[in-house]
Design an enzyme around this catalytic site. Structure first.
Site, mmCIF file in Angstrom:
data_model
loop_
_atom_site.group_PDB
_atom_site.id
_atom_site.type_symbol
_atom_site.label_atom_id
_atom_site.label_comp_id
_atom_site.label_asym_id
_atom_site.label_seq_id
_atom_site.Cartn_x
_atom_site.Cartn_y
_atom_site.Cartn_z
ATOM 1 C CD GLU A 42 0.563 24.525 -17.124
ATOM 2 O OE1 GLU A 42 1.431 25.393 -16.960
ATOM 3 O OE2 GLU A 42 0.489 23.828 -18.151
ATOM 4 C CG ASP A 84 4.287 15.161 -16.743
ATOM 5 O OD1 ASP A 84 3.458 16.099 -16.725
ATOM 6 O OD2 ASP A 84 4.632 14.573 -17.785
#
Ligand SMILES: [Zn+2]
Length: 419
Positions: A280, A365
């Site tokens: 995030e 990611d």
């Protein structure tokens, strides 16, 4: 003449969108059924067969409901436009209120109420039949209706002043009204983003500061490592409504906070929570959120300018089954028609947004893998897919068209390959 060309164009695009969506939906269902018998080899050790089959059945049930809703929406759209629904509503309202601001606001309100009433059985079915059947519904009937009342009140308190300002600008601000209306709209949206975590979200959920020491420490260290000024880590009672878990960011500037659903915290180990958070934070540090907002603002400027053009064209109304009033303001009608038909014409562009979103997911990611441990993110993702009954075997074309996130196996292969 232009009017009937526009009608034909509108119906053709609507049919085309329906055909594509039904084709993608049925491909998706067939693909999932073909892969239902066995867990994909890559996940065989981590996910049980029963769990895999539940995810397949859940996804198929949701896809079927989605297809039924597509048909309903198309019927409602035709009903409002070419079959004369809006025209009928407008004629009756103008008798009650006379032309002018009251007519315009009552038209928008009546339209909103009718649309919600038509949608209601589907919302209800989705929550109390579909989600219930797969064990995800945690909502009581009274919470469901309280939520509905709260949403309506908030919609009225925020929406009515917004619409009043925009209608006034449309009527009185001259040919550049759309530029002023856009500026006002953007300011309004920023204000909502600012007050959402403090004023609106607490009306629906309880929030408390994260009290797990180990997780707290990990998160604070991570924020320092990536020099991110986190202003608060909160837990939310998501379990009050649903068994699905999630985590999200809200606020901006000096008020950035992260919110974890209690359902997610219960399932993930501290190192996995850290990896999810790093993902995030990646969205923030890589400026995905700002980029997304910039695109949204630019698009709304284009749409506002388009509305400025269309609202002056007689064929825009008559082509959609409405007789514009020649001596009064038709702005509310123009807004409704524009909102109804815009998705029909922009539908074919939706994969573009999905592609950008998936690119950002890969980047976030990679950011998480760099600053924490890729394996922790992999195990967290597997748990999240499993708990949410997200299918591991979506149809690739369906996924490419709609999905904002890469499918599980693609995403995990990427993470493991980057190590
Ligand atoms: Zn993400």
């Amino acid at each position: 003449m232009i009017s009937s060309v526009f009608s034909v164009l509108f119906v053709s695009f609507l049919l085309l969108a329906l055909i594509i969506q039904f084709w993608l939906g049925s491909r998706h269902i067939r693909h999932i059924l073909r892969n239902r018998a066995a867990v994909p080899a890559q996940f065989a050790e981590k996910i049980g067969l029963a769990s895999h089959q539940k995810a397949a059945d859940y996804t198929i049930a949701k896809t079927k409901l989605g297809m039924a809703m597509l048909l309903l929406n198309a019927a409602v759209l035709m009903g409002f436009t070419l079959f004369g629904g809006l025209q009928w509503l407008s004629v009756h309202l103008v008798k009650l209120t006379g032309p002018g601001m009251w007519y315009q606001i009552s038209l928008l309100v009546a339209f909103a109420i009718i649309s919600s009433v038509i949608e209601f059985p589907f919302t209800y079915y989705s929550q109390f039949v579909l989600e219930e059947q797969f064990g995800f519904n945690k909502m009581t009937m009274s919470l469901f209706f309280t939520d509905m009342i709260k949403n309506t009140l908030i919609g009225a308190v925020l929406g009515l002043p917004l619409i009043w300002v925009i209608l006034t600008l449309m009527e009185k601000a001259g040919s550049l009204w759309w530029l002023y209306a856009w500026a006002f709209f953007i300011g309004f949206q920023m204000l909502i983003m600012l007050i959402f975590p403090i004023v609106i979200a607490p009306l629906f959920n309880k929030f408390w500061p994260l009290d797990n020491e180990e997780v707290r420490e990990r998160i604070e260290n991570l924020s320092k490592r990536v020099s991110f000024a986190l202003k608060g880590i909160f837990v939310m009672d998501g379990s009050k409504r649903s068994g699905h878990g999630n985590a999200y960011f809200s606020g901006f500037g000096g008020a950035k906070r992260i919110v974890f659903y209690d359902t997610l915290l219960e399932r993930l180990a501290p190192n996995e929570i850290e990896a999810v958070l790093a993902h995030e934070l990646g969205h923030f540090k890589l400026k995905h959120i700002i980029k997304r907002m910039a695109v949204m603002f630019a698009l709304s400027l284009v749409f506002m300018a388009m509305l400025g053009f269309f609202k002056e064209q007689i064929w825009f109304y008559t082509g959609l089954g409405v007789d514009p009033m020649l001596l009064a303001q038709n702005d509310a009608m123009a807004i409704i028609l524009f909102m109804l038909v815009l998705p029909v014409f922009t539908f074919l562009f939706s994969p573009l947004s999905a592609i950008t979103s998936r690119k950002h997911e890969f980047e976030a990611d990679a950011f998480a893998a760099k600053h924490t441990n890729a394996n922790d993110l992999v195990t967290a993702l597997v748990k999240m897919y499993d708990d949410n009954s997200s299918t591991l075997t979506p149809d690739p074309l369906h996924s490419a068209f709609y999905d904002s996130h890469p499918s599980a196996s693609v995403r995990i292969n990427h993470l493991l390959a980057a190590q």
